[in-house]
Structure formats: structure tokens, C-alpha cells
Design a protein around this motif. Sequence first.
Motif, PDB file in Angstrom:
ATOM      1  N   ALA B  43       0.825  -1.205   0.000  1.00 49.14           N
ATOM      2  CA  ALA B  43       0.000   0.000   0.000  1.00 49.14           C
ATOM      3  C   ALA B  43       0.863   1.261   0.000  1.00 49.14           C
ATOM      4  O   ALA B  43       0.658   2.172  -0.814  1.00 49.14           O
ATOM      5  CB  ALA B  43      -0.925  -0.005   1.211  1.00 49.14           C
ATOM      6  N   LEU B  44       1.851   1.304   0.902  1.00 48.49           N
ATOM      7  CA  LEU B  44       2.693   2.498   1.007  1.00 48.49           C
ATOM      8  C   LEU B  44       3.443   2.769  -0.294  1.00 48.49           C
ATOM      9  O   LEU B  44       3.575   3.899  -0.735  1.00 48.49           O
ATOM     10  CB  LEU B  44       3.690   2.351   2.168  1.00 48.49           C
ATOM     11  CG  LEU B  44       3.084   2.343   3.570  1.00 48.49           C
ATOM     12  CD1 LEU B  44       4.161   2.066   4.605  1.00 48.49           C
ATOM     13  CD2 LEU B  44       2.410   3.690   3.855  1.00 48.49           C
ATOM     14  N   TRP B  45       3.959   1.698  -0.894  1.00 46.69           N
ATOM     15  CA  TRP B  45       4.743   1.863  -2.113  1.00 46.69           C
ATOM     16  C   TRP B  45       3.883   2.349  -3.271  1.00 46.69           C
ATOM     17  O   TRP B  45       4.231   3.309  -3.971  1.00 46.69           O
ATOM     18  CB  TRP B  45       5.429   0.533  -2.465  1.00 46.69           C
ATOM     19  CG  TRP B  45       6.209   0.581  -3.738  1.00 46.69           C
ATOM     20  CD1 TRP B  45       5.856   0.051  -4.934  1.00 46.69           C
ATOM     21  CD2 TRP B  45       7.470   1.220  -3.940  1.00 46.69           C
ATOM     22  NE1 TRP B  45       6.818   0.305  -5.869  1.00 46.69           N
ATOM     23  CE2 TRP B  45       7.828   1.018  -5.289  1.00 46.69           C
ATOM     24  CE3 TRP B  45       8.339   1.941  -3.114  1.00 46.69           C
ATOM     25  CZ2 TRP B  45       9.018   1.503  -5.842  1.00 46.69           C
ATOM     26  CZ3 TRP B  45       9.527   2.429  -3.658  1.00 46.69           C
ATOM     27  CH2 TRP B  45       9.853   2.211  -4.985  1.00 46.69           C
ATOM     28  N   HIS B  46       2.739   1.730  -3.442  1.00 40.07           N
ATOM     29  CA  HIS B  46       1.923   2.107  -4.582  1.00 40.07           C
ATOM     30  C   HIS B  46       1.260   3.469  -4.380  1.00 40.07           C
ATOM     31  O   HIS B  46       1.030   4.211  -5.323  1.00 40.07           O
ATOM     32  CB  HIS B  46       0.873   1.021  -4.871  1.00 40.07           C
ATOM     33  CG  HIS B  46       1.490  -0.197  -5.441  1.00 40.07           C
ATOM     34  ND1 HIS B  46       2.083  -0.218  -6.676  1.00 40.07           N
ATOM     35  CD2 HIS B  46       1.686  -1.437  -4.928  1.00 40.07           C
ATOM     36  CE1 HIS B  46       2.585  -1.407  -6.915  1.00 40.07           C
ATOM     37  NE2 HIS B  46       2.364  -2.165  -5.868  1.00 40.07           N
ATOM     38  N   TRP B  47       1.003   3.785  -3.125  1.00 38.31           N
ATOM     39  CA  TRP B  47       0.445   5.088  -2.800  1.00 38.31           C
ATOM     40  C   TRP B  47       1.430   6.183  -3.226  1.00 38.31           C
ATOM     41  O   TRP B  47       1.053   7.259  -3.662  1.00 38.31           O
ATOM     42  CB  TRP B  47       0.189   5.136  -1.287  1.00 38.31           C
ATOM     43  CG  TRP B  47      -0.491   6.366  -0.837  1.00 38.31           C
ATOM     44  CD1 TRP B  47      -1.820   6.671  -0.918  1.00 38.31           C
ATOM     45  CD2 TRP B  47       0.131   7.490  -0.196  1.00 38.31           C
ATOM     46  NE1 TRP B  47      -2.061   7.906  -0.374  1.00 38.31           N
ATOM     47  CE2 TRP B  47      -0.893   8.431   0.079  1.00 38.31           C
ATOM     48  CE3 TRP B  47       1.443   7.788   0.188  1.00 38.31           C
ATOM     49  CZ2 TRP B  47      -0.629   9.651   0.705  1.00 38.31           C
ATOM     50  CZ3 TRP B  47       1.712   8.995   0.813  1.00 38.31           C
ATOM     51  CH2 TRP B  47       0.677   9.918   1.068  1.00 38.31           C
ATOM     52  N   GLY B  48       2.712   5.879  -3.092  1.00 37.35           N
ATOM     53  CA  GLY B  48       3.749   6.842  -3.454  1.00 37.35           C
ATOM     54  C   GLY B  48       3.900   7.013  -4.954  1.00 37.35           C
ATOM     55  O   GLY B  48       4.619   7.881  -5.415  1.00 37.35           O
ATOM     56  N   ASN B  49       3.232   6.163  -5.723  1.00 36.21           N
ATOM     57  CA  ASN B  49       3.257   6.260  -7.173  1.00 36.21           C
ATOM     58  C   ASN B  49       4.680   6.244  -7.752  1.00 36.21           C
ATOM     59  O   ASN B  49       5.053   7.046  -8.588  1.00 36.21           O
ATOM     60  CB  ASN B  49       2.530   7.541  -7.626  1.00 36.21           C
ATOM     61  CG  ASN B  49       2.092   7.414  -9.079  1.00 36.21           C
ATOM     62  OD1 ASN B  49       1.932   6.295  -9.581  1.00 36.21           O
ATOM     63  ND2 ASN B  49       1.905   8.535  -9.738  1.00 36.21           N
ATOM     64  N   HIS B  50       5.495   5.330  -7.211  1.00 36.20           N
ATOM     65  CA  HIS B  50       6.873   5.216  -7.661  1.00 36.20           C
ATOM     66  C   HIS B  50       6.961   4.321  -8.886  1.00 36.20           C
ATOM     67  O   HIS B  50       6.115   3.457  -9.101  1.00 36.20           O
ATOM     68  CB  HIS B  50       7.737   4.571  -6.573  1.00 36.20           C
ATOM     69  CG  HIS B  50       7.675   5.292  -5.279  1.00 36.20           C
ATOM     70  ND1 HIS B  50       8.133   6.570  -5.131  1.00 36.20           N
ATOM     71  CD2 HIS B  50       7.223   4.910  -4.059  1.00 36.20           C
ATOM     72  CE1 HIS B  50       7.956   6.950  -3.873  1.00 36.20           C
ATOM     73  NE2 HIS B  50       7.402   5.966  -3.197  1.00 36.20           N
TER      74      HIS B  50
END
Lengths: 439, 439, 439
Positions: B43-50
Motif C-alpha cells: 500500500a505504502l509503495w503504490h500510494w507513493g506512485n513510484h
Amino acid sequence: MAGSPRRAAGRRLLLPLLCLFFQGATAILFAVFVRYNHETDAALWHWGNHSSAANEFYFRYPSFQDVHVMIFVGFGFLMAFLQRYGFSSVGFTFFLAAFALQWSTLIQGFLHAFHGGHIHVGVESMINADFCAGAVLISFGAVLGKTGPAQLLLMALLEVVLFGVNEFVLLGLLGVRVWAGLGVGWSVPGWGLLSSCVPPPQVRDAGGSMTIHTFGAYFGLVLSRVLYRPRLEKSKHRQGSVYHSDLFAMIGTIFLWIFWPSFNSAPTSLGDGQHRTALNTYYSLTSSTLSTFALSALVSRDGRLDMVHIQNAALAGGVVVGTSSEMMLTPFGALAAGFLAGMVSTLGPSLNQNSKSKTHVVSTTSMGCQGSWGPSWGSLWLGWPPMKLMEMGLLLKLPCLDYPSDSQCYEDQVYWEVPGEHEDTAQEPLRVEEPDTQA
Amino acid sequence: MAGSPRRAAGRRLLLPLLCLFFQGATAILFAVFVRYNHETDAALWHWGNHSSAANEFYFRYPSFQDVHVMIFVGFGFLMAFLQRYGFSSVGFTFFLAAFALQWSTLIQGFLHAFHGGHIHVGVESMINADFCAGAVLISFGAVLGKTGPAQLLLMALLEVVLFGVNEFVLLGLLGVRVWAGLGVGWSVPGWGLLSSCVPPPQVRDAGGSMTIHTFGAYFGLVLSRVLYRPRLEKSKHRQGSVYHSDLFAMIGTIFLWIFWPSFNSAPTSLGDGQHRTALNTYYSLTSSTLSTFALSALVSRDGRLDMVHIQNAALAGGVVVGTSSEMMLTPFGALAAGFLAGMVSTLGPSLNQNSKSKTHVVSTTSMGCQGSWGPSWGSLWLGWPPMKLMEMGLLLKLPCLDYPSDSQCYEDQVYWEVPGEHEDTAQEPLRVEEPDTQA
Amino acid sequence: MAGSPRRAAGRRLLLPLLCLFFQGATAILFAVFVRYNHETDAALWHWGNHSSAANEFYFRYPSFQDVHVMIFVGFGFLMAFLQRYGFSSVGFTFFLAAFALQWSTLIQGFLHAFHGGHIHVGVESMINADFCAGAVLISFGAVLGKTGPAQLLLMALLEVVLFGVNEFVLLGLLGVRVWAGLGVGWSVPGWGLLSSCVPPPQVRDAGGSMTIHTFGAYFGLVLSRVLYRPRLEKSKHRQGSVYHSDLFAMIGTIFLWIFWPSFNSAPTSLGDGQHRTALNTYYSLTSSTLSTFALSALVSRDGRLDMVHIQNAALAGGVVVGTSSEMMLTPFGALAAGFLAGMVSTLGPSLNQNSKSKTHVVSTTSMGCQGSWGPSWGSLWLGWPPMKLMEMGLLLKLPCLDYPSDSQCYEDQVYWEVPGEHEDTAQEPLRVEEPDTQA
């Protein structure tokens, strides 16, 4: 006695002919069907106007090399624990895996990635082929010491096909997304777009443990049943290890353990998924090591640790989270799974007193699998009932395949030139006899 | 004699109980405190839109795996030089490091990266934990052959805590930025921004040599003093190596040497700093190898080379530039530092004639440290005077910890099932006796 | 007899003095000429305002480490097959390669990358230096067992220079773009622009096989001729392997085999070229393994496999596609090339019955080379006729260089402290005598 010269001539020709035939056939199939993919073809890659740095090579190749070390060094030396079977363990691993890499590139290509009449290859297909070679080596472990190279080559030929078909069945007929380990972008040609910010098109399962380990173990167990020899006490004195052979086996063990996070994470989707898979596997391995040491001391007669248990620990912790390690398992979940796997894989074989050397490698894997997935995994093999596999296995008992007699098992000298000065065991002249275990 | 059955039962339970207790406690702490970080949480990674390709995994994981090989293969086999202690060297390394990885993830997390009630983990914490395991193994080297697994587990438990606190003291109280090795982005959650063109927020020291090697060596030396045994001549015949045990030790040596550039560069800031650190370490290692060979031939009676010196060379050149290798040391500076380190680490122990097997590993490290930092490093340990450590060390002398008697030192058979057919030494029946070195 | 004490003193000083002199000279040259390049210098890198993630380190370092493992573990243990020469094989490999890395950084820098009065170093120069060390080790293999460390150091000194000059000749005078392996961006300082979408400025040849393997083998063969000893039957009993020494050799073999795709691809241009090179090498290796096993069984008396052949297979498949593997060779082309190389390298030496131990390593390489490039490669060495090399080689026969006498060949004890308890061979007191093979 009359057959001996004929047999020696036969042996001298059998393996070369099989090798040359299989290699020739594979090469022709490669010529007709195998092509570079978008990432390895000069024209396709440059036509796409990609940055060189975005080539999938830089994201997959380090993981691939870790897996490659596991297959050749890990499995090869893990099986070198027998006192007089080191040449065969390392050498046949080398031989079988080299063949399986080529053959599974074809089979997996035909079944999963056949587009426009061609199989397209790159670092993904290298990883997938190495995974299939892993399954072949697990089966080799189940029949260790009781087979000859020609027989093993035939085994690899059959197993690679069944491995591919099994994935195809799981994927297509049952609709399960568990083919893992083989899910690396077979259907996603545009990995070159990695550097864009779009999340990967779909989340896949990691590690392919279910496919690789259960299939390898299952195939090996069936084979072990087919090739069962009731009179192996004739070579019982060679079934154990010696001090230094156990140390060689530790080389394999430790390399398997170290690189298991790469094994599970090599085929996952890029980004957080690959990162998390490696992390979960790392935790699972540490706790399976602790539970293995604990249980090993507990189950032995006098509290001493047993090398066989420790060598198993390398597999259990990594196998158990193979399928789940890409998920949000939590670090605690990984620890717990590894802990249980280490326990089960140590307790399991020790309940069966005389199973030690017979099913050394395999036992762990199948125990690990059963421990984690319980009764469910058995049902995955509905399409491959043991009886069918056993019929197939009978092919491997053809006397012409030149397998060792009961008294020649676990002995390098049957198939290898062995240096005269042995420090390990007394030199015993080895009679070459007709195979005494007829089908 | 009356105590033997009771003791055998105690031994059979001691290690399992300790393992299960420590593993259980660690798992609970993991469940409560440990969470995925920004790079490993879906969740955190995809939320960051990296971009997936910007995940820190691709910049740190290859270095991590090199370090991982050093810890398990490098240290494990380096210590396998003793003729009858290979199982213990490799096996206890495996066991201790697996525990230390978990435990130091917690300790380092609590002390250095405790945010919002949680410890966040990813490839950085994996590298840091491996570094702490390295310190534990250096201490294990200092007491090699004279300790049992339960004692070693307790040692690891204490040392990991002290290692973490020591860093905290150095960092917080003394205001020194030398905690290196543990500086990997603990306070920089946004590594996902790597692909941007902003230079890293701050330059940190590399390699953590000061923390890891001096702490490990120092702790080991104090421990070695605490566990001193005046009557070790009883097991003197097992203190040397045999031909093949030295070759196994060379596997460890060479892998340590090869991957030391990765060890020093794994925790540095990305970019030119990591590149330069690897390069400097590479040069330092080459020159320390040359000076080691030169000095080894010079100090021996008849010009012959000594395996113990060569095995030390693997450490000296890498350790000496551990802290400085990220700086603009110049290639010449790296060569000079390595050259001196190789000299000092070869000359040092040879002045003390009978120190060979006693402080095999450790000697190098401490000599290397003293050689490079001179009297300054001693002052870093102000908070940990030897006397305090020695009091703590007394805990490790509790008779219930089942350590080997004087005559059982340097012998695998005390703690391991050893195969019956030994090629190395005459088979001697081993009496299990009460520990004769009482606290 | 009168010379013995003098000689012992001489030996005690010879190697240290040579080491200290060469290391001192190298260090001074480093101080004057060697500088960090754009990717490793803090000021230059940050001035360029690059993203840290674009540093060439992340694209080259994993490949470099694979090559590094091949040089030190691969070659070192491959040559440990002799029963009493394991310390020397692994130890002298360590020693020679450590020197060659420094020295070739200078020589290659002067000849190929001398800009503005300085040599600029980074991961590229590390790869190039490792490649040159590989050539030195191939030559070491050709004179294995018959040389002392001082002699070998001098050999490395000469060979590194000739290796560099040879590349210079090939590149400059003959106008051939085959210097491969040394083509890594010597003239392209702006690798930091990797992340841009511009294709690499020019496509280069891969692997440097022609330069490294043929030069190493050729130099070694000439040297082997110069150092020819007619009376080696005195140490014939040590020319074979023992069971465990062959297993140690398999560690080297397998690591060489695994990482050969990295070896060939390490110096290529980034992107599809590097990816394709690794893939082609991988295929070539698998088929050379199959043809080696086939031919090994065929040429032996009774169909048994020979470890010497298998150990050679590790080299043939990788060497043969060294130059061509970056091209669009097709997967089939790679299989075919590897298959032929495996055949030639197994058949070749077996035609010459007593060549086994003499030219163990080298034979493969030169056969592999001849097999693939046929008569053409011979012409590359026009500038270096054997006679000239042989004159140079005479330098290595200076009696002061302390090489082993005929009866001391293939024996660690001449140059190493060897532990007293040998499990391998009967303990024979070794007389230290004057060298009996005068120039």
C-alpha cells in the motif's frame, strides 16, 4: 559373465548416443522455434527507443545468478554428503541441469509463451528454466545413488515435460493462479517499460514452491517407489557420510540457504513485491534454522545435533513461504511459518528411523509442503495419479539403461574414473556385473 | 559419574528450551513492533506512485547478498580450519547468525529507527542485521572450540544488545558520526526518490569497521579472558589444522576477500560514494595481500608461507579502510593503508609465538584496527570498561550452560553426531564428563 | 650441502624483497598517475548533477563481482585438483591475481586510457584488471606445480605488460576492433548519461576471449616449453588427484561455469547487448556440457566419465562464444558453438595420452580457441613470435628465483607450512635441495 564385454561396449555407447541424440534434437528445435525477445534482440530493442538502463537485465540478472548458484553449487554439493558419491552428486547435477535448462526452455516456451510460431527468450526464460532444473534435481535427490546417468537423462526428459504440463493444467483447467515461478512475464512482452511509473499489470505469486518443490518431491517419491530395491543392504556401508563429505554438503546447504530469498523473489513482479518476497523469505529462513537446531538436539539420543537435520533446514524455511512470500505476510507471519517448517521437517523424518539416507533431500521438501499447505496440495495432482506416473517410470527400468546393481549403489567408481589413492575408504575392487534388479 | 544421565537429559533439553524461548519471544516482539517499510509495503509503495525500478531493492540487494555470503560462507568456513571442528565452525556460525539477524533487527530498530511505535524493515535493516551478525561471529572466533551452543546463544543475545547500545552511545553521547554500517537510511524513509537527480541528503561513513570489527574483536577478547582455561594442553592435539581443513578455510578466506568491497560499500549513500568505497577497498585488499605474503615468508623460520597469515590477509585490508573508504582517500591512499594493515596483522601475532590458534581471527582484526587508528579507538569504549564486560561474561560460565571440558575442546563430537569412519584422526572414544572448569 | 643455509636465508628474503619492491613501485606510480574517474570522484560526479541511481556502479558492479568470484574461487580451486598442491593452487592464485590487479590497472591505463597525464579508475578498470588477472592465471595453470612464487611474480609482471601491449598492437596496428574485454568505455567518460534514451555510441565485441584466453594459453604454452623439465618422473606420484582434491576442483569448475555469462557480458555495451551476451553464453555452456559428458564416456576405455574432461567443460563453452556472444548469434548458433567446443576440448587432449596433468587447464582453452577460430587466431600473434617470448622466458630460469627441484614439483611443502597430520599421503621427509634444472 558372457555379457560383460558386450555390456562394456554398450555402456561406452549408450550415454554418448543418448546425449548426442537429445542435444541434436534440442538444437534443431531451437533453430526452428527459439528467437531473441524484445530485450535481447538488437533490432527490436533499439526500435523501441528504450534507455539501455531500462533493460530487464539489470533488474533480473543478479537474482538469476543467485538462483543459478543454488541449482549448480547448492543442490550439487548438498547431495555430496555420501562418502563415495561426491563425483556423481556434483557431476550428474551439472549434467542433468545443463540438459534440463535447454529442454525446459523449449517445453515451457511451447506451453506458456508460444506466440507467432516462436518462443522468445531472455532473462525470464533463463530463470524459469533454472526453476525447472531445480525440480529435476529434487527428484535426483530422491533416487540418489541408485541410478545411472542414462537413466537420469531419461528421467529429466520425462520430468521436464510433466512439469510443464502440470503447470499448464493448474493454470488452464483448474483456473488457479498458482503456477508462480513460471509467471515471470511470459505474457508481458513490454518489460522495457519498467522505468515508467505504472504499477505492474498484475500481482503474481512468488517462488513457485508449490510447482517446483511439490512436483519435484512428488515425482521423486513415485520414482523412488518404482525403482525400489529390496536388497540394498549390499551397499549399506556406503550409505553414510564421512567427516569431509558432510563439510562439502555444508557448502551446498549454506549456499542454498543464503540465496533462497533470491529464489523466491526472482520471478515476482518488480518493485515492492520483489523486495517484500526477499524480506519474508529471509525471516522465514532464520526461524526455521532455530527450530531445526532446537528439534535436532531434542530428538537425538543424547542431545547432539545431526548434520542431516541441519542440511534440511536450508530447504524448509525457504520452501514454506515460496507461494506466500509475495503477499503481505507480515514479518511475524514469515517467522512463524519458518519456525513450523523447521520443526516439521526435523521431526518428520526422525519418526521414521531408517529413512535418513533414503529420502534425504526429498523428505524435507515434502514435509515442508505438507506442513504448510496441509491436505490441499495433494489435490493439485489430481491429473497425475501415482499409478500413471509409475507406469511411465517403468520405462526407466529398461535393463539397457545400465543402472548400478544393488552392490554398486552409492559408488562413484561405477560411472567415474576415480583416483587410485583413496583416503576415505579401503580400496575394494569393484566387479562390474549385470544389473540384478530386473523390472 | 552419578551426574551423567541427569546431565545428558539436561543437555537434551537445554538448547531446545533456550531456542524455543528466544525464538518465541522474538516472534512476539516482531508481531507487536515490526512492520514493512515504504519500500516493502504494497500500500505504502503504490500510494507513493513510484516506478518499480526505483525501489531500493535494485540498488542494495546485490550488495546485501554479497555481505550475506561473507557472513555465512566467509566466516563459517574461515573458522573451519581446525581439524575436528568443521561441523561446529560452519554449523554454529549458521545457528548464531540466524539468531543474531532476528535479534539485531529488533535491537537496532528500537535504538535507531523506532518511529510511531514501530520498527520498519526492508533491505537496509537486512544489511544492518547482517553487519551485527558479523560482530557476533568475530567474537565467536575468539572463543572458538571452547564453547557450547547454549553458551554461544547467550553470548549472541548479550552482544547484539551491547553492539546496539554502543552505537547509540557513540552516536548520541559522543556526537560522533561514526556509527557507519548502521547509518543506512534509518532516518531517510524516502529512498524511493532515488531516481531523482537530487544528491543524497548527507554523506555518511562507510563500512562500519570501527563499530563491527573493533566491537566484535574487543568483546571477543574480553570474553576470551573470562573463559580462559589454564589447562588446555589436554586438547592441544586438536588445536591445529589438517591439510583439507585448511583448504576448507581457504573457501571462507577467499569469499571474505572477494566480497569485502561490497561489505564496506553496502551501507554507504548511493552514487559516487558507494562506487568509490568499493574501489578503495578493492585496492586496499590487493596491497594487504602482497604485504601479507611478503611478511609471512619473512617471519617464518625457513621462508615458507603460513596459511594462518594468509587467512588473516582476507580481513586486514578490508577492515583498515572500513571507515575511510567512502572518503576521497585516493587510490594510492588505499594501497598504502592496505599495505600497512597486511604488515601489522602478519607481524603482530607472530611476535607472540603461541597465539596462533588461540586468537586466530580476532588477532588480525584488533591488530588491523590498532594499526590504523592507533590509540584512538581504545577511547571509543570508555562506556564499556573491560571489568564491566567481564562481570557480564561471568553469566556465560554458569555450569548449567553445558560447555566442553578442557579435554573436549576443539572437538565436534561433543555437540554433533559425527560419522563413524573418520579419515582424519584416530577414532578416540570420547567420555562425556562434567565440565571441569568451574566458574 | 654447503649452499643450504645460504639458500634458506636467500629464500627467506627473496620473496619479501620482490613483493616490497614491486608493491612500492606500484604504489608510487599510483600516487603520481591514478585518479578517480567521473563516476567515483565526489566533485566530478556531483558537478555533473547526475542522479545517484545513474552511477555506472549499479550496472556494472554485480557483473564485476561475478567475474571476481571466477578469478579467485574459480581458477584457484579449479587448479586445486592435484593431491598435494592445494595450498599453492589457491594461495598463489590469490597472490598472483592480487598483484596483477594493481599492475594491470597501471599498464592498461597507460596504454588505453591515459588522458591529461592521468589514469582514471572506476568499476570499468576493475573489470579490465580482473580480465588481465585471468590471463595470468591461465598461464599459471600451464606451469602448475613446477614454479615458485618469486618466479610466478616475475611471470605476472612480464605477462601483464605483454597482455597490454598485445591489445595495443591488435587495436592500433592491425586496426581490429577485437580488443574486447578491454573495451569497457575507456574512451567514454560520460556513462552517467546511461539513463537517457540514447543508444550506446558504438557496439563493441564481448568477452575478450580472444585476448584473454588465447593470450593466456599461448603465453603459458611458451612458458611451459621454456620451463620444460625432462626428469619430472621424480615427482610423478604427486601429479594425480585424490578423491577430495577433485571435489575441491569441482568447486572451482562449477563457479567458473555459473558465472561465465557474467564474464562475457561484463565489458559489453549496456542494454540489449549485455543481455544477449549473457543469454548466448548460457546456451553455449549447456551444450558444451552435454557434448563433454558424451565424449568423455566415449573416449574412455570402459565408458566411465573423467573428471579432467568435466573440469574442462567449464571453460570450453564460455570461451568459444567469448568474442561472438554479443552478436546476433541466435540461440541455435550458441548451442552449436558450445557443442563443438565441448567436443574438441574433450577429444583433443585425449588423443595425446600423457597430456592430462601437464597442460590440464591450458589444453582446453587453446583447443577451444583453435576449434572456434581455426587458423586465424594464430596470425594475431604475428608480433610475438614464440622465439622472442622464449628469450624473455629465460629470465624466469635464473637460479636465484628459487624454483622447485624436479623431485619437489607438485608439492606444497616446498613453499608452505603444511600441517603435520596428513590424511592424504604417507608423510615423506622433504629434502630441500639446490635446484637441479639449470637453465
